[in-house]
Design a protein around this motif. Structure first.
Motif, PDB file in Angstrom:
ATOM      1  N   ALA A  85     -21.971  90.700 -16.607  1.00 38.49           N
ATOM      2  CA  ALA A  85     -21.714  89.836 -15.457  1.00 38.49           C
ATOM      3  C   ALA A  85     -20.306  90.123 -14.957  1.00 38.49           C
ATOM      4  CB  ALA A  85     -21.851  88.377 -15.855  1.00 38.49           C
TER       5      ALA A  85
ATOM      6  N   GLY B 230     -17.400  88.570 -12.130  1.00 30.23           N
ATOM      7  CA  GLY B 230     -17.063  87.433 -11.290  1.00 30.23           C
ATOM      8  C   GLY B 230     -15.584  87.418 -10.965  1.00 30.23           C
TER       9      GLY B 230
ATOM     10  N   ASN C  58     -12.713  84.838  -8.315  1.00 30.59           N
ATOM     11  CA  ASN C  58     -12.537  83.897  -7.214  1.00 30.59           C
ATOM     12  C   ASN C  58     -11.110  83.899  -6.666  1.00 30.59           C
ATOM     13  OD1 ASN C  58     -11.363  82.372  -9.330  1.00 30.59           O
ATOM     14  ND2 ASN C  58     -11.991  80.451  -8.380  1.00 30.59           N
TER      15      ASN C  58
ATOM     16  N   TYR D 299     -16.589  81.433  -6.293  1.00 29.89           N
ATOM     17  CA  TYR D 299     -16.690  82.698  -7.016  1.00 29.89           C
ATOM     18  C   TYR D 299     -17.604  83.674  -6.291  1.00 29.89           C
ATOM     19  CZ  TYR D 299     -14.211  81.418 -11.222  1.00 29.89           C
ATOM     20  OH  TYR D 299     -13.227  81.078 -12.096  1.00 29.89           O
TER      21      TYR D 299
ATOM     22  N   ASN E 278     -20.022  86.713  -7.589  1.00 34.43           N
ATOM     23  CA  ASN E 278     -20.625  87.145  -8.845  1.00 34.43           C
ATOM     24  C   ASN E 278     -21.610  88.270  -8.607  1.00 34.43           C
ATOM     25  OD1 ASN E 278     -19.704  84.770 -10.616  1.00 34.43           O
ATOM     26  ND2 ASN E 278     -20.725  83.727  -8.929  1.00 34.43           N
TER      27      ASN E 278
ATOM     28  N   PHE F  52     -25.531  81.451 -11.474  1.00 34.80           N
ATOM     29  CA  PHE F  52     -24.788  82.617 -10.989  1.00 34.80           C
ATOM     30  C   PHE F  52     -24.960  83.834 -11.882  1.00 34.80           C
ATOM     31  CE2 PHE F  52     -21.602  80.227 -13.469  1.00 34.80           C
ATOM     32  CZ  PHE F  52     -21.085  81.221 -14.299  1.00 34.80           C
ATOM     33  N   VAL F  53     -25.573  83.661 -13.054  1.00 36.73           N
ATOM     34  CA  VAL F  53     -25.959  84.786 -13.907  1.00 36.73           C
ATOM     35  C   VAL F  53     -27.440  85.087 -13.713  1.00 36.73           C
ATOM     36  CG1 VAL F  53     -26.288  85.561 -16.298  1.00 36.73           C
ATOM     37  CG2 VAL F  53     -24.164  84.404 -15.644  1.00 36.73           C
TER      38      VAL F  53
ATOM     39  N   THR G 284     -25.962  78.447  -5.419  1.00 39.28           N
ATOM     40  CA  THR G 284     -25.763  79.859  -5.748  1.00 39.28           C
ATOM     41  C   THR G 284     -26.522  80.681  -4.721  1.00 39.28           C
ATOM     42  OG1 THR G 284     -25.616  79.266  -8.088  1.00 39.28           O
ATOM     43  CG2 THR G 284     -26.012  81.586  -7.566  1.00 39.28           C
TER      44      THR G 284
END
Length: 169
Positions: A10, A12, A14, A60, A62, A129-130, A165
């Motif tokens: 993953a 990410g 922000n 974020y 992602n 978000f994953v 998301t």
């Protein structure tokens, strides 16, 4: 085609880094990983989600990447952390804003726990978000511990998590 299970990480961010937006930073991080022998096989779209636990902080960006590497899981973690540092990652407070966050989500189905690394990622199955970007590139993925299908994991997410998301265009 190999029967070996893929490796997923993953990505990410922000916060901007050196004039680069979080989305640009993720792309640059993938280039840095490639220079260290971690090749991107497949990359999801970029997704956005509110900062947590404080949604007043910047949202974020992602993504999930399927990667290929000759390294073992602990060595991959060290590479990911070195790239985070290269991009200004500071570890001061848990869940704080960051210029870059790289996590191993699934290392070929390996199940392990140590002081520095738990696989699969212990909270991946609870995070939109994953799961949403992972489903985009691995629709048949199953959680290595629970053996639950990704669609089943997504269906149990809080509706708000699924709603906030969103794929970036």
């Amino acid at each position: 085609m190999s029967s070996e299970r893929p490796i997923y990480i993953a990505l990410g961010a922000n916060l901007p880094f050196n004039g680069h937006s979080p989305q640009e930073t993720l792309g640059l991080a993938l280039q840095s990983l490639a220079a260290k022998g971690v090749r991107t096989v497949r990359l999801s779209s970029f997704w956005t989600s509110p900062a947590w636990p404080d949604p007043a902080k910047p949202a974020y960006v992602n993504a999930i990447a399927e990667i290929s590497t000759d390294q073992g899981a602990p060595e991959l973690l060290a590479i990911l952390q070195s790239v985070e540092e290269q991009f200004g990652r500071v570890r001061e407070a848990r869940w704080d804003s960051r210029t870059l966050d790289l996590d191993i989500i699934d290392f070929s189905g390996l199940v392990m726990g140590s002081e520095t690394l738990t696989l699969p990622h212990p909270r991946a199955s609870e995070r939109g978000f994953v799961l949403l970007p992972l489903q985009e590139i691995a629709p048949h993925w199953r959680h290595p511990v629970s053996d639950r299908a990704i669609s089943s994991l997504i269906s149990t997410l809080d509706q708000r998590d699924r709603d906030v998301t969103r794929r970036l265009d």
